[in-house]
Design a protein around this motif. Sequence first.
Motif, PDB file in Angstrom:
ATOM      1  N   ILE A 288       0.882   2.332  -3.493  1.00  0.00           N
ATOM      2  CA  ILE A 288      -0.336   2.982  -4.078  1.00  0.00           C
ATOM      3  C   ILE A 288      -0.525   4.264  -3.144  1.00  0.00           C
TER       4      ILE A 288
ATOM      5  N   PHE B 180       1.368   6.586  -5.422  1.00  0.00           N
ATOM      6  CA  PHE B 180       0.919   6.729  -6.820  1.00  0.00           C
ATOM      7  C   PHE B 180      -0.194   7.746  -6.633  1.00  0.00           C
ATOM      8  N   VAL B 181      -1.126   7.623  -5.667  1.00  0.00           N
ATOM      9  CA  VAL B 181      -2.408   8.645  -5.509  1.00  0.00           C
ATOM     10  C   VAL B 181      -1.745   9.863  -5.311  1.00  0.00           C
TER      11      VAL B 181
ATOM     12  N   TRP C 118       0.717  -1.199   0.074  1.00  0.00           N
ATOM     13  CA  TRP C 118       0.008   0.051   0.192  1.00  0.00           C
ATOM     14  C   TRP C 118       0.847   1.140  -0.046  1.00  0.00           C
TER      15      TRP C 118
END
Length: 146
Positions: free
Chosen positions: A132, A135-136, A129
């Motif tokens: 992730i 990336f967000v 995560w």
Amino acid sequence: MNYKIKSTVFSVILLSIVINVLWMVPAFYSLLIFDKVLPSRSLDTLAVLFSGVAAIIFFASFLEYVRGKLQISLGDIFLNYILPIAIEYTHKFNAIKGKNGPSALMRDISKMKLFISSRGLLSIIDAPWAFIFIFVIWLINTWLGL
């Protein structure tokens, strides 16, 4: 593999996904504070955002508690599943060799149960995560994501 083990592992992974998505909310909260609340000096917006984020953090904390309890029960289910197999193997070993069975097997099973019940397994589940989240952040602002 036992159905209880599969369903409990699935529940732990599903809860991990939900918890990690919920823990993205405080980052968006701070963005909204800087983008909406501070320029407009709106205390009503701040109150609504704060109460929503507080509720989400409380809910995420509750889900963390449930996930921890599920993980402890997963360790117990694993032990109840594997222990009879290990005892049978130990008895067969004792009958063939005529000496005390491998105590290392029982020690290894105990260590596996402790690992399954500890935070180490959750760290492995939660580690991807981080990418992730980055990336967000990169989607929101390229320079922050680099």
